[in-house]
Design a protein around this motif. Structure first.
Motif, mmCIF file in Angstrom:
data_model
loop_
_atom_site.group_PDB
_atom_site.id
_atom_site.type_symbol
_atom_site.label_atom_id
_atom_site.label_comp_id
_atom_site.label_asym_id
_atom_site.label_seq_id
_atom_site.Cartn_x
_atom_site.Cartn_y
_atom_site.Cartn_z
ATOM 1 N N ASP A 145 49.133 39.812 31.828
ATOM 2 C CA ASP A 145 47.737 39.438 32.100
ATOM 3 C C ASP A 145 47.225 40.115 33.372
ATOM 4 O O ASP A 145 46.091 40.624 33.414
ATOM 5 N N GLN A 148 46.737 43.859 32.708
ATOM 6 C CA GLN A 148 45.529 44.124 31.927
ATOM 7 C C GLN A 148 44.279 44.009 32.787
ATOM 8 O O GLN A 148 43.330 44.794 32.645
ATOM 9 N N LEU A 149 44.250 43.033 33.685
ATOM 10 C CA LEU A 149 43.088 42.877 34.559
ATOM 11 C C LEU A 149 42.936 44.076 35.493
ATOM 12 O O LEU A 149 41.812 44.539 35.749
ATOM 13 N N GLN A 152 41.392 46.820 33.587
ATOM 14 C CA GLN A 152 39.958 46.615 33.431
ATOM 15 C C GLN A 152 39.205 46.928 34.718
ATOM 16 O O GLN A 152 38.111 47.510 34.690
ATOM 17 N N ILE A 153 39.789 46.537 35.847
ATOM 18 C CA ILE A 153 39.173 46.838 37.141
ATOM 19 C C ILE A 153 39.076 48.347 37.339
ATOM 20 O O ILE A 153 38.037 48.877 37.752
ATOM 21 N N GLU A 156 36.354 49.787 35.025
ATOM 22 C CA GLU A 156 35.007 49.470 35.515
ATOM 23 C C GLU A 156 34.649 50.382 36.696
ATOM 24 O O GLU A 156 33.541 50.897 36.785
ATOM 25 N N ALA A 167 31.395 43.141 37.953
ATOM 26 C CA ALA A 167 32.436 43.058 36.922
ATOM 27 C C ALA A 167 33.820 43.078 37.546
ATOM 28 O O ALA A 167 34.712 42.311 37.147
ATOM 29 N N ILE A 168 34.021 43.942 38.537
ATOM 30 C CA ILE A 168 35.333 44.040 39.191
ATOM 31 C C ILE A 168 35.698 42.731 39.872
ATOM 32 O O ILE A 168 36.824 42.247 39.763
ATOM 33 N N SER A 170 34.616 39.754 39.163
ATOM 34 C CA SER A 170 34.887 38.704 38.168
ATOM 35 C C SER A 170 36.322 38.828 37.679
ATOM 36 O O SER A 170 37.030 37.809 37.505
ATOM 37 N N HIS A 171 36.798 40.062 37.478
ATOM 38 C CA HIS A 171 38.189 40.275 37.085
ATOM 39 C C HIS A 171 39.137 39.880 38.218
ATOM 40 O O HIS A 171 40.209 39.308 37.977
ATOM 41 N N ASN A 174 39.472 36.192 38.388
ATOM 42 C CA ASN A 174 40.323 35.778 37.271
ATOM 43 C C ASN A 174 41.795 36.040 37.577
ATOM 44 O O ASN A 174 42.672 35.236 37.250
ATOM 45 N N LEU A 175 42.080 37.162 38.248
ATOM 46 C CA LEU A 175 43.449 37.486 38.634
ATOM 47 C C LEU A 175 44.025 36.405 39.548
ATOM 48 O O LEU A 175 45.154 35.941 39.354
#
Length: 312
Positions: A145, A148-149, A152-153, A156, A167-168, A170-171, A174-175
């Motif tokens: 997980d 994957q984050l 995504q970072i 982005e 967006a970064i 928010s990821h 979440n991390l």
């Protein structure tokens, strides 16, 4: 082979061309980070073989090798990071970087000062007190997980869209949530407490940390906080150290210094005002503890911080 390694050659060329790599600027033992385009994020695709002497910075740093290893030495520990493995270096941690003759890696730099003030962040604060070395073996429940984050970072950031910073972050939040939930489910924190009591103890100490975060400017004592927790002072002292890896007074000082770091970014506040707003009643004590934790005086820290410009 990891997902960071499965990047096609033309994609690697894309990152090379768009990573705007510039030589890292280390003055003395402090790194001056040039964030990009008025943001508080910097990500490099780095293939330089340059080494860096022991230094520190105010950013949270994440290193993920893509080709060949990368070495980091921090707190007398050497981390030999292999492709796909993750090393998280907390802000303020003195570390040395050693690169192989050839190799590639992604380097992430984040200013998390705003995130660290969110309620609930204190439950993972102790995890970021030293380097965090993540592999599939060391963190089997959450490694994928987190990986994957970070993917995504990275995507982005290099995608260069208008809301990439939002967006970064928010990821990134979440991390930290994943780290926090994994820690809360860890039954090894209180090894001598029965399983059915673990959750209750976790909640109590999360409440204690929230209370400290809201009252650190006051004259908090061990007796007061132990009473607030509902434990005897003896049991509170032992359990607090197990939960946070700090003694109570060390954690209180750590919290106050973190507050002072943020306040020192405001040029309109005097050092004395910052000491008082951070919970210190003595400027001498403030200077001594700050110097011990940050290896520089508050005035020196402010001067170093002022060199950081959010420009290319």
């Amino acid at each position: 082979m990891t997902k960071f390694n499965k990047i096609k050659r033309n994609h690697l060329d894309f990152y090379t061309q768009n990573s705007d790599w510039k030589e890292r600027i280390v003055e003395g033992d402090y790194e001056i980070i040039k964030y990009q385009n008025d943001t508080i994020i910097r990500i490099w695709y780095n293939e330089q073989n340059q080494n860096f002497k022991p230094h520190w910075h105010t950013a949270l740093e994440v290193i993920i090798p893509v080709e060949n290893y990368y070495e980091v030495i921090a707190s007398s520990t050497t981390y030999h990071i292999l492709p796909g493995e993750i090393l998280i270096i907390p802000s303020g941690e003195t570390h040395q970087l050693i690169a192989p003759e050839t190799g590639k890696r992604f380097i992430f730099l984040f200013d998390i000062s705003n995130i660290s003030r969110l309620k609930g962040f204190s439950c993972i604060q102790s995890m970021l007190n030293s380097c965090l070395y993540m592999t599939k073996q060391t963190y089997p429940q959450i490694y994928e997980d987190i990986y994957q984050l970070l993917l995504q970072i990275r995507n982005e950031y290099f995608g260069n869209n208008e809301i990439r910073e939002l967006a970064i972050y928010s990821h990134l939040i979440n991390l930290f949530v994943i780290f926090g939930r994994n820690r809360v489910s860890n039954t090894d924190i209180f090894p001598n407490v029965r399983i059915y009591k673990q959750k209750e103890y976790m909640q109590k100490f999360n409440n204690v940390l929230d209370y400290i975060d809201s009252h650190y400017m006051e004259d908090l004592t061990l007796d007061d906080i132990a009473s607030y927790s509902g434990f005897s002072k003896y049991h509170f002292t032992r359990l607090f150290k197990q939960y946070t890896e700090f003694t109570f007074y060390d954690y209180l000082s750590y919290k106050r210094i973190k507050t002072a770091e943020n306040l020192l970014a405001k040029p309109d506040l005097s050092i004395t005002e910052i000491a008082l707003q951070s919970g210190f009643t003595s400027i001498t004590t403030f200077n001594r503890i700050f110097k011990h934790q940050k290896n520089c005086t508050p005035s020196e820290y402010r001067a170093l911080y002022s060199k950081v410009h959010y420009t290319n």
